[in-house]
Design an enzyme around this catalytic site. Structure first.
Site, mmCIF file in Angstrom:
data_model
loop_
_atom_site.group_PDB
_atom_site.id
_atom_site.type_symbol
_atom_site.label_atom_id
_atom_site.label_comp_id
_atom_site.label_asym_id
_atom_site.label_seq_id
_atom_site.Cartn_x
_atom_site.Cartn_y
_atom_site.Cartn_z
ATOM 1 C CG HIS A 146 24.954 -37.897 34.892
ATOM 2 N ND1 HIS A 146 26.044 -38.372 34.205
ATOM 3 C CD2 HIS A 146 25.056 -36.544 34.852
ATOM 4 C CE1 HIS A 146 26.771 -37.357 33.762
ATOM 5 N NE2 HIS A 146 26.200 -36.240 34.141
ATOM 6 C CB SER A 156 31.685 -39.244 31.026
ATOM 7 O OG SER A 156 30.520 -39.203 31.832
ATOM 8 C CG HIS A 157 29.207 -34.106 27.950
ATOM 9 N ND1 HIS A 157 28.717 -33.150 27.096
ATOM 10 C CD2 HIS A 157 28.479 -33.970 29.084
ATOM 11 C CE1 HIS A 157 27.755 -32.459 27.693
ATOM 12 N NE2 HIS A 157 27.596 -32.940 28.900
ATOM 13 C CG ASN A 158 30.964 -41.250 27.769
ATOM 14 O OD1 ASN A 158 31.939 -40.579 27.447
ATOM 15 N ND2 ASN A 158 30.982 -42.065 28.802
ATOM 16 C CG HIS A 159 24.639 -41.601 27.017
ATOM 17 N ND1 HIS A 159 25.729 -42.173 27.627
ATOM 18 C CD2 HIS A 159 23.656 -42.538 27.058
ATOM 19 C CE1 HIS A 159 25.410 -43.398 28.026
ATOM 20 N NE2 HIS A 159 24.168 -43.642 27.686
ATOM 21 C CD GLN A 213 23.956 -30.600 28.019
ATOM 22 O OE1 GLN A 213 24.408 -31.257 27.093
ATOM 23 N NE2 GLN A 213 23.984 -31.015 29.271
ATOM 24 C CG ASP A 225 28.807 -25.964 36.357
ATOM 25 O OD1 ASP A 225 28.183 -25.170 35.635
ATOM 26 O OD2 ASP A 225 29.070 -27.135 36.028
ATOM 27 C CD GLN A 258 26.600 -26.820 28.939
ATOM 28 O OE1 GLN A 258 27.792 -27.015 29.137
ATOM 29 N NE2 GLN A 258 25.671 -27.484 29.603
ATOM 30 C CG ASN A 301 31.550 -38.505 35.514
ATOM 31 O OD1 ASN A 301 31.664 -38.779 34.330
ATOM 32 N ND2 ASN A 301 30.376 -38.268 36.046
ATOM 33 C CB SER A 321 29.993 -42.434 32.216
ATOM 34 O OG SER A 321 29.205 -42.558 31.041
#
EC number: 6.3.5.3
Length: 740
Positions: free
Chosen positions: A54, A99-102, A245, A273, A319, A537, A539
């Site tokens: 990642h 991505s924020h898949n998992h 998160q 960030d 976050q 990105n 993933s």
């Protein structure tokens, strides 16, 4: 866990505890060599997140090098929070997809919400004001109770965060296939506008300069989130819910406004960030990019939980946090800006010249690691690649469907969740906030005006993962080409690409082959269409109990509308307008919606594509649009020409269409042959349009509210537009309400 209870370096090695953090035996040995000693628990954790796929792209880096990343408009390519492209008038557009898949598979609301929050921060960390959000979503079949739950909660999470921050969610796509049953995909894209002189970079330069922490306090949420995103989902993944998160969009809004004000303060040196790997990645990356080092006193890190260890503070992915580097002695100027927004900017360290990340806690050094070892020198793997057996089999298969009832077939396709109206989704989003949205969700691309100019931005996300599964290289080309097609249909010139490469486990040669070939196809298309990749990105490990998703390289693309008068939509405009088709149909049904509906599966060859023909047709159409002779334009994609025609009449009010088909009617109506457009033209513009564009006239727009199709003077399809609209709009709500 207290420091006293942390395992010793010897225990970590002898009991191979590093394996639980995602490190291999060989990688742990490399760490020993780099440090000249055994790493302690905190250092092992830091290496594990920074060397995860990642953060490091250790499995995909050799493939990513194939992408063209430079172009005449590119101001910032890959490597920063977002890519930036010049759009004239001293302005630029910054954008990125991630991505924020998992996390979304485990806790769909917060997983999706924090995915949105993270991508917004990536854009405003560059100094750009976010103006739009898009998303690309994949779920299993919508007949499954689990899929319905994931779908509803992911959409709610995206809406809840974006609406509260006040950034319009203007576009995207949602597709449904059994391949995503256990592993949904949630890819979020943000677009921002910036003046050239305001561009920021995430660097920690200037020895002695102060490192400042801004935003929410650090908690234990998201610890090892980057590692979690670099492994397959299993039945045990549910236990990793703490790795997801929790977001606070109201804090994000304050942080956004404060950061956009602070960029005008000369005391600011750099800003980044705290995303994946949190404080670890932001500090190490900022120092590495500047060729410096960084010291942090973890006693000064704002914490919302008591007794946090250095390991927890460095790996937390709480976050709404930013890391700033500020000129020494001018910290108060920065603090004053953030104080106006009720935020505390706190000094937690300083920039050094020794290229080390050095952490202090309770007066002791608790970690000391070369920054380049973390940010640049992670191991890179050249994975074996092998053509899957299914691919060879598919190349020998021909599929030619038989259609007995054209009306029934069209209505059935309009009811398929992937084709059906996504109004249920986008009506939950505030897509008009800030009042810049000109073309709302539901057309080929979203369009937003750029205030103070006559220009507008068109933006889209695209990928037909079925094509990529059947033939990754061809599917990769089509993903880029279709995105560009959608941009052109909106009256814009495609500028650049951001991509999110969603694939299975790269350690399986067949999966790595899919990744490699898809990138080959995308890279070729980007070069020919002159749309460089400026951000993105990767993933990987999108598998559930060993079963991979379809290879899904999502393409985000932005284009420039040179004058708002050129903005074009798919809706037919008035009775009497002539309807043209650009591009001929072939018998190409592999991976099509018709094939899936008739057979229940996907097989055979993907549609072919000639990228030079694609470019020629796009250029001709855009020239005609800019000449003012195109009333509407729409690309022919899922479901073929029949579905495209239906969408054009359903987007209008009270209109219909009368069309004459020639040749192979099934192919003409339902084939998903590439590089095709459906265009309507006023009669007075007929001659000029036909001079500019190679196209075939197939009918005209009517005012009778029906779609009427004939072949050889015989009516083969006659459907009221309202009937189609009811089926198309009602499909997803009906499936969500149905009991299984």
């Amino acid at each position: 866990m207290s420091l006293l209870l942390e395992p010793s370096p010897t225990m970590i090695k002898e009991q191979k505890m590093y394996r639980d953090m995602g490190l291999t035996d060989e990688e742990f040995a490399m760490i020993e060599r780099i440090l000249g000693r055994l790493p302690n628990y905190t250092e092992t954790g830091i290496f594990s997140v920074m060397w995860s796929e990642h953060c490091s792209y250790k499995n995909s880096k050799p493939v990513l090098k194939k992408f063209p990343t430079e172009g005449k408009h590119v101001l910032q390519g890959p490597g920063e929070g977002a890519g930036i492209v010049d759009i004239g008038d001293g302005l630029a557009v910054a954008f990125k997809i991630e991505s924020h898949n998992h996390p979304s598979a485990i806790e769909p609301y917060q997983g999706a919400a924090t995915g949105v929050g993270g991508i917004i921060r990536d854009v405003f960390s560059m100094g750009a004001r976010p103006i739009a959000l898009l998303n690309s979503l994949r779920f299993g079949e919508l007949t499954s109770p689990r899929v319905k739950y994931l779908f509803e909660r992911v959409v709610a999470g995206i809406a809840g965060y974006g609406n509260c921050v006040g950034i319009p969610t203007v576009g995207g796509e949602v597709q449904f296939d059994a391949a995503y049953e256990g592993n949904p995909l949630v890819n979020a894209m943000c677009v921002g506008v910036i003046r050239h002189e305001d561009i920021q970079k995430g660097i920690a330069s200037g020895v002695g300069n102060t490192v400042m922490y801004v935003g929410a306090k650090t908690g234990r949420d998201g610890i090892h989130g980057a590692t979690f995103a670099s492994e397959e989902l299993t039945e045990q993944s549910e236990q990793k819910r703490p790795a997801v998160q929790v977001g606070d969009p109201f804090m994000e809004k304050l942080l956004l406004e404060a950061c956009l004000e602070v960029i005008h303060c000369d005391a600011l040196v750099g800003m980044q960030d705290m995303g994946a790997a949190g404080l670890t990645s932001s500090s190490a990356e900022m120092a590495s990019k500047a060729g410096s080092g960084i010291e942090l006193n973890l006693d000064l890190v704002p914490q919302r939980e008591t007794g946090m260890t250095p390991y927890e503070m460095m790996l937390s992915e709480s976050q709404e946090r930013m890391l700033l580097v500020v000129k020494k002695g001018r910290e108060q100027e920065i603090m004053d800006v953030f104080s106006k927004y009720g935020l505390e900017a706190k000094a937690i360290g300083r920039v050094t010249d020794d290229h080390m990340l050095r952490l202090y806690h309770r007066g002791e050094v608790v970690a000391e690691i070369p920054v380049d070892a973390l940010a640049k020198d992670a191991p890179v793997y050249h994975k074996p690649s092998q053509e899957p057996a299914y691919y060879r089999e598919f190349q020998t298969m021909e599929y030619v469907p038989t259609v007995d009832n054209y009306e029934e077939t069209l209505l059935a396709l309009l009811s398929q969740p992937t084709i059906a109206s996504k109004e249920w989704v986008y009506e939950q989003y505030d897509y008009m906030v800030r009042t810049n949205t000109v073309v709302a969700p539901g057309s080929d691309a979203a369009v937003l005006r750029i205030r103070g100019t006559n220009k507008a931005l068109a933006m889209t996300t695209d990928c037909n993962s079925r094509y990529v599964y059947l033939d990754p290289e061809v599917g990769g080309k089509i993903a880029i080409a279709e995105a560009a097609r959608n941009i052109v249909c909106s009256g814009a010139q495609p500028l650049a690409v951001t991509d999110c490469l969603n694939f299975g486990n790269p350690e399986k040669p067949e999966i790595f082959w899919q990744l490699e070939k898809a990138v080959d196809g995308m890279s070729e298309a980007c070069r020919i269409l002159e749309t460089p990749v400026i951000s993105g990105n990767v993933s990987l490990y999108n598998e559930t109990n060993g079963e991979a998703i379809y290879p899904t390289p999502i393409v985000g693309m932005v284009g420039i509308v040179e004058h708002v008068d050129h903005i074009t939509t798919q809706a037919f405009k008035q009775p009497g307008d002539l309807i043209y088709i650009i591009g001929e149909a072939k018998q190409e049904f592999g991976g099509s919606e018709l094939q899936k509906w008739l057979t229940g599966r996907i097989f055979g060859k993907a549609p072919t594509i000639d990228l030079h023909v694609e470019v020629k047709r796009q250029q001709q159409l855009l020239t005609a649009i800019r000449a003012g002779v195109v009333a509407s334009a729409h690309d022919v994609s899922e479901g073929g020409l029949a579905v495209a025609l239906a969408e054009c009449v359903m987007s209008a009010q009270g209109l219909g269409a009368r069309v004459e088909m020639k040749g192979d009617v099934v192919a003409e109506l339902f084939s998903e042959t590439q590089s095709r457009f459906i265009v309507s033209v006023k009669k007075e513009h007929q001659q000029m349009f036909e001079r500019l564009v190679q196209a075939v006239r197939i009918g005209e727009v009517t005012n009778d509210g029906t779609l009427h199709v004939t072949a050889e003077d015989t009516c083969i399809l006659h459907v009221p537009v309202e009937t189609m609209r009811n089926v198309w709009k009602g499909a997803i709500p009906c499936l969500l309400k149905s009991k299984d």
